[in-house]
Design a protein around this motif. Structure first.
Motif, PDB file in Angstrom:
ATOM      1  N   GLU A 252     -55.300  90.365  32.768  1.00  0.00           N
ATOM      2  CA  GLU A 252     -55.881  90.625  31.425  1.00  0.00           C
ATOM      3  C   GLU A 252     -54.805  90.013  30.381  1.00  0.00           C
ATOM      4  N   ARG A 253     -53.667  90.350  30.709  1.00  0.00           N
ATOM      5  CA  ARG A 253     -52.478  89.640  29.580  1.00  0.00           C
ATOM      6  C   ARG A 253     -52.493  88.190  29.679  1.00  0.00           C
ATOM      7  N   LEU A 254     -52.550  87.685  31.044  1.00  0.00           N
ATOM      8  CA  LEU A 254     -52.630  86.307  31.063  1.00  0.00           C
ATOM      9  C   LEU A 254     -53.919  85.688  30.558  1.00  0.00           C
ATOM     10  N   LYS A 255     -54.919  86.164  30.738  1.00  0.00           N
ATOM     11  CA  LYS A 255     -56.354  85.721  30.277  1.00  0.00           C
ATOM     12  C   LYS A 255     -56.224  85.747  28.552  1.00  0.00           C
ATOM     13  N   HIS A 256     -55.642  86.799  27.943  1.00  0.00           N
ATOM     14  CA  HIS A 256     -55.630  86.695  26.527  1.00  0.00           C
ATOM     15  C   HIS A 256     -54.336  85.721  25.999  1.00  0.00           C
ATOM     16  N   HIS A 260     -58.101  79.824  28.989  1.00  0.00           N
ATOM     17  CA  HIS A 260     -58.758  78.624  28.639  1.00  0.00           C
ATOM     18  C   HIS A 260     -60.043  78.584  29.543  1.00  0.00           C
ATOM     19  N   ALA A 261     -61.085  78.215  28.894  1.00  0.00           N
ATOM     20  CA  ALA A 261     -62.546  78.326  29.665  1.00  0.00           C
ATOM     21  C   ALA A 261     -62.918  76.855  29.908  1.00  0.00           C
ATOM     22  N   PHE A 262     -62.146  75.824  29.666  1.00  0.00           N
ATOM     23  CA  PHE A 262     -62.703  74.424  30.062  1.00  0.00           C
ATOM     24  C   PHE A 262     -61.533  73.821  30.636  1.00  0.00           C
ATOM     25  N   TYR A 263     -61.624  73.742  31.911  1.00  0.00           N
ATOM     26  CA  TYR A 263     -60.632  72.988  32.697  1.00  0.00           C
ATOM     27  C   TYR A 263     -59.969  71.804  32.219  1.00  0.00           C
ATOM     28  N   ASP A 264     -61.035  70.979  31.898  1.00  0.00           N
ATOM     29  CA  ASP A 264     -60.523  69.459  31.446  1.00  0.00           C
ATOM     30  C   ASP A 264     -59.548  69.517  30.139  1.00  0.00           C
ATOM     31  N   HIS A 265     -59.616  70.691  29.334  1.00  0.00           N
ATOM     32  CA  HIS A 265     -58.842  70.534  28.411  1.00  0.00           C
ATOM     33  C   HIS A 265     -57.601  71.602  28.344  1.00  0.00           C
ATOM     34  N   ASP A 289     -54.516  75.935  35.987  1.00  0.00           N
ATOM     35  CA  ASP A 289     -54.947  76.769  37.255  1.00  0.00           C
ATOM     36  C   ASP A 289     -55.509  77.996  36.810  1.00  0.00           C
ATOM     37  N   LEU A 290     -55.267  78.850  35.784  1.00  0.00           N
ATOM     38  CA  LEU A 290     -56.084  79.776  35.222  1.00  0.00           C
ATOM     39  C   LEU A 290     -57.365  79.406  34.809  1.00  0.00           C
ATOM     40  N   ALA A 291     -57.499  78.319  34.218  1.00  0.00           N
ATOM     41  CA  ALA A 291     -58.666  77.655  33.492  1.00  0.00           C
ATOM     42  C   ALA A 291     -59.804  77.435  34.717  1.00  0.00           C
ATOM     43  N   ASP A 292     -59.200  77.039  36.023  1.00  0.00           N
ATOM     44  CA  ASP A 292     -60.104  76.814  37.110  1.00  0.00           C
ATOM     45  C   ASP A 292     -60.819  77.834  37.555  1.00  0.00           C
ATOM     46  N   ILE A 293     -60.201  79.080  37.680  1.00  0.00           N
ATOM     47  CA  ILE A 293     -60.794  80.442  37.800  1.00  0.00           C
ATOM     48  C   ILE A 293     -61.889  80.942  36.642  1.00  0.00           C
TER      49      ILE A 293
END
Ligand code: ATP
Ligand code: MG
Length: 385
Positions: A252-256, A260-265, A289-293
């Protein structure tokens, strides 16, 4: 309670939120807010009654302190999960007697509609007028002060909600010592987030919350479809926790912090260290890597919404898509959605000071619903004269 103020309550899967507001020109002025995180709500439903009741009490206490308003009556937001949209007609007859229409006539019509709807498993949340007709002539938005000689009729919509779920949400609020003045489904609240042209042309509003993603479709001036899919930000966090072998709180901390919701950016240069569940050496990843998920789960969630819209024969959304709810705090949501649809996309964040967060859209728009309802019925609930 000072009758001038409106208080709205939103019992969300991640937090209970309250807002104290007042009518200000055509909008809402916010006097105070309260928010309490809770584990007692699962997918918008009460799962731990005692925990939610105490979260409600705490939230209202915080809202009282921040607004300096003594509050005990609330307008309660109801999620669009397990909900239905129905349409009904009703008419009052005046038999040749010229009658000036007032709020009581409108209240009677809305009450008649409520009584006409008989569904064994659902209860009416709220009834909203689509149009009125005076003496069966043209469509009127608000007939107050007009003279009807023969009749006043209404074409109305109503949102219904699973009876047992509804009864228990309301009971929980009442057991916290509050009086529930009216209920408003988010499906009708969302009207206040859309612009007039969006409502006219046909627009979808999507609230990506913690455990549910709610949606509503408006076209030609009114609500046409509503629904929800059973996941939101929590699913993203769980996916991150799983993919990078870290506990839920870390994820949750990493997400906040880096989500990022858009892999390309997403950034693929800075290294992020993730503590491992088995205490092995930290895993090194990048925001990409996070955005990929994150992108995968968000895209899946939105695809479910698009499928539900298609099932409702909604294929063209000329006014575009509006996204709100806590999960749209993530960077790149607009870019991702724009990549999925051809229509215009925008993110809605309330602009009132102290509540400039997309997770407050629902509770603030509940206040707008209350104000609109009161004006239509000539202030039956809140004395605003
Ligand atoms: P629901 O509507 O699903 O019943 P809720 O109304 O409590 O739940 P919200 O408050 O709208 O949900 O949103 C909470 C979600 O938003 C959580 O999953 C949280 O992780 C996520 N969220 C909040 N801030 C951020 C942020 N800065 N970055 C990423 N996600 C965020
Ligand atoms: Mg919510």
């Amino acid at each position: 309670m000072d009758k001038h103020y409106y208080v709205a309550l939103d019992i969300g899967s991640s937090s209970v939120k309250a807002v104290v507001g007042e009518k200000f020109h055509e909008g809402v002025n916010i006097i105070g807010t309260g928010q309490t995180y809770t584990d007692g709500v699962i997918k918008g439903n009460i799962s731990n009654f005692e925990a939610v009741r105490s979260a409600i009490t705490d939230t209202v206490k915080k809202a009282k302190i921040s607004s300096d308003v003594d509050l005990d009556e609330v307008f309660l937001k109801i999620p669009t999960t397990d909900s239905l949209l129905v349409f009904e007609e009703n008419q009052l007859n005046f038999n040749g007697e010229p009658t000036e229409i007032n709020g009581t006539h409108i209240e009677d019509l809305l009450e008649n509609i409520r009584e006409k709807i008989n569904d064994p498993d659902h209860e009416v949340v709220n009834v909203f007028p689509i149009y009125f007709k005076v003496d069966n002539l043209h469509e009127v938005v608000d007939p107050k002060e007009m003279i009807a000689t023969e009749s006043l009729s209404i074409h109305a919509g109503a949102v219904l909600k699973n009876r047992s779920q509804l009864i228990n949400i309301v009971k929980c609020v009442e057991d916290a010592g509050l009086e529930v003045l009216e209920l408003f489904s988010d499906a009708t609240n969302f009207e206040h987030i859309l612009s007039e042209s969006e409502i006219e042309l046909g627009s979808v509003i999507i609230d990506v919350g913690h455990e549910i993603t709610q949606y509503a479709y408006y076209e030609r001036g009114s609500l046409r479809a509503l629904g929800a899919v059973p996941y939101g930000g929590m699913a993203i966090t769980s996916d991150l926790s799983e993919a990078f072998n870290t506990n839920y709180e870390q994820a949750e901390r990493l997400k906040h912090q880096y989500g990022h919701a858009f892999y390309d950016h997403a950034n693929d240069e800075d290294i992020i260290k993730i503590p491992q569940r088995d205490n092995s050496e930290d895993l090194e990843v990048t925001a990409k890597d996070l955005a990929d998920i994150i992108e995968l789960r968000l895209e899946e969630t939105l695809t479910e919404v698009f499928k539900a819209l298609e099932a409702n024969k909604i294929n063209r959304v000329s006014g575009g898509f509006v996204l709100t709810g806590g999960t749209v705090n993530l960077s790149g949501v607009k870019e991702l959605v724009q990549d999925l649809v051809a229509e215009k996309v925008r993110i809605h964040i309330p602009n009132q000071m102290g509540a400039r967060k997309p997770e407050f859209s629902s509770v603030i728009s509940t206040i707008s619903s209350a104000i609109l309802f009161d004006e239509l019925l000539d202030y039956v609930t809140i004395d605003n004269h």
